[in-house]
Design an enzyme around this catalytic site. Structure first.
Site, PDB file in Angstrom:
ATOM      1  N   SER A 186       0.790  -1.230   0.000  1.00  0.00           N
ATOM      2  CA  SER A 186       0.000   0.000   0.000  1.00  0.00           C
ATOM      3  C   SER A 186       0.823   1.281   0.000  1.00  0.00           C
ATOM      4  CB  SER A 186      -0.945   0.007   1.193  1.00  0.00           C
ATOM      5  OG  SER A 186      -0.241  -0.149   2.399  1.00  0.00           O
ATOM      6  N   HIS A 214      -5.365  -3.226  -2.654  1.00  0.00           N
ATOM      7  CA  HIS A 214      -4.891  -2.304  -3.698  1.00  0.00           C
ATOM      8  C   HIS A 214      -4.692  -2.982  -5.050  1.00  0.00           C
ATOM      9  CE1 HIS A 214      -4.285   0.939  -0.816  1.00  0.00           C
ATOM     10  NE2 HIS A 214      -3.969  -0.032   0.024  1.00  0.00           N
ATOM     11  N   LYS A 245     -11.613   1.033  -1.979  1.00  0.00           N
ATOM     12  CA  LYS A 245     -10.675   1.551  -2.998  1.00  0.00           C
ATOM     13  C   LYS A 245     -11.383   1.494  -4.360  1.00  0.00           C
ATOM     14  CE  LYS A 245      -7.505   0.350   0.441  1.00  0.00           C
ATOM     15  NZ  LYS A 245      -7.680   1.359   1.455  1.00  0.00           N
TER      16      LYS A 245
END
Ligand SMILES: Cc1ncc(COP(=O)(O)O)c(C=O)c1O
Length: 398
Positions: A186, A214, A245
């Site tokens: 990350s 991610h 995200k």
């Protein structure tokens, strides 16, 4: 100072006050618009957003918003209970089925945040005498999940497979072992060395869990993550993801074989003792997932933007570290330089996030730039111009 010892550390904490006094405090900035490539700040500024994890750029997408509104109209605003008891809606199970199919596993289970997934899964699967093996740069929620499990924790230096081999060879054979790593790290934005990692896991009989927070929307077929990217889905036991995200909402999931999910459904405290994801969030994720699958050009756009930004930053002389993905760290060094850089960039109408210890080693502070599929070429050009200006002023580049 107040008397009680518990308050001593509270009263001694002055860093944030000092940062604010110096005008360099970069946290809790108030945003008064939707999360998008440009946002409005409470200060009245309209700024370019280079600090969002909305990789697919879907948090302000009409179809996603419409799905959330319709879900509120149909189901109300909350479930008022946990999945286990009165909080399972039909759309929870619909989303679980779609997620499982997307990442290539039999079943999936939703939790109310990604943080809770890591806590709820690791603590439930591991026992006190087991061993959890972690990459040194894993996300804090993985570290906390490991701590909560009360298992023994072993760490290996970031993505270093020789060290991982050494760590694994020291653990007694008859112990239960779980290896957890981020798919895309990350802060550094590099990708786990999954082919070597699964080889080692098989050699030492270790269960593998990948945190794809991610990686979803970023890597693999239709953005389905790291295991798909490497063609290793069958050799990863557990795939974790979050909706905060690319999936434009909040919540998270774990995907695995049917029996593992069945076990978690009946034992995972973070699931059983916490209210289920609200209808609007579930519907947003379903809609976002369908947009991602239907519009693969978004993923291409994200990678094009990533390439432009990284090449541009490197040619200006910035150190972008190990980055291989839309997360691009700019290594700045000292904390004061980093805070000044964030401040000056904000004055130039750019929003970026600073990363300071303990998230990174001391004296290796970094600016974390993250791209969205929906950034335009002219926004990236603008960002590069401002990065050059501010970088030169602060002697980060010469
Ligand atoms: C790698 C990783 N795992 C887990 C999480 C937690 O996810 P959530 O924001 O859904 O709690 C994050 C969020 O920052 C993350 O970056």
């Amino acid at each position: 100072m107040r008397e009680k010892s518990i308050f001593q550390k509270i009263d001694a904490f002055t860093d944030s006050h000092e940062g604010k006094r110096m005008g360099l405090y970069p946290y809790f900035r108030q945003i008064i618009s939707a999360t998008d490539t440009e946002i409005s700040l409470k200060t009245g500024q309209r700024v370019l957003m280079l600090g969002s994890n909305s990789y697919m750029g879907l948090t302000n997408h009409p179809e996603v918003k419409e799905a959330a509104i319709k879900a509120i109209e149909k189901y109300g605003t909350g479930c008022a209970g946990s999945r286990f008891l009165n909080g399972t809606l039909d759309i929870h199970e619909e989303l679980e089925a779609e997620l499982a199919g997307w990442v290539g596993k039999d079943s999936a289970l939703l939790y109310s945040t990604g943080f809770q997934v890591n806590q709820g899964v690791m603590a439930t699967l591991m026992e006190r005498h087991g061993h959890i093996i972690l990459d040194s740069r894993n996300h804090a929620s993985i570290v906390d999940g490991a701590r909560l499990s009360m298992a023994n924790i072993a760490r290996y230096p970031h993505n270093d497979m020789d060290s991982l081999h050494k760590v694994l060879s020291r653990i007694p054979e008859n112990k239960s072992k779980l290896l957890v790593a981020d798919g895309v790290f990350s802060m550094e934005g590099d990708i786990v060395k999954l082919p070597e990692l699964v080889e080692l896991a098989e050699e030492f009989n270790v269960v593998v869990m990948i945190d794809d927070a991610h990686a979803l929307g970023v890597l693999g077929k239709d953005g389905s993550g790291t295991a798909s990217h490497f063609g290793l889905t069958d050799r990863v036991d557990l795939i974790m993801g979050t909706f905060s995200k690319s999936l434009a909402s909040v919540g998270g999931f774990i995907a695995s074989d049917g029996q593992t999910i069945e076990f978690l459904k009946h034992h995972s405290r973070a699931l059983i003792f916490s209210a289920s994801m609200p209808p609007a969030s579930v519907a947003s994720v379903l809609a976002a997932l369908r947009v991602i699958k239907r519009e693969p050009e978004r993923i291409d756009g994200l990678w094009k933007n990533t390439g432009m930004m990284r090449t541009g930053l490197k040619s200006l002389g910035f150190d972008t570290g190990l980055s291989e993905t839309p997360i691009i760290p700019v290594h700045v060094g000292q904390i004061m330089t980093l805070l000044a850089m964030c401040k000056k960039l904000e004055e130039e109408n750019i929003f970026v996030n600073p990363v300071i210890p303990p998230a990174v080693p001391p004296n290796d502070c970094l600016l974390r730039i993250s791209l969205m599929a929906t950034h335009t070429e002219s926004q990236i050009d603008f960002a590069l111009q401002k990065m050059e200006k501010v970088g030169r002023e602060l002697l980060v580049i010469s």
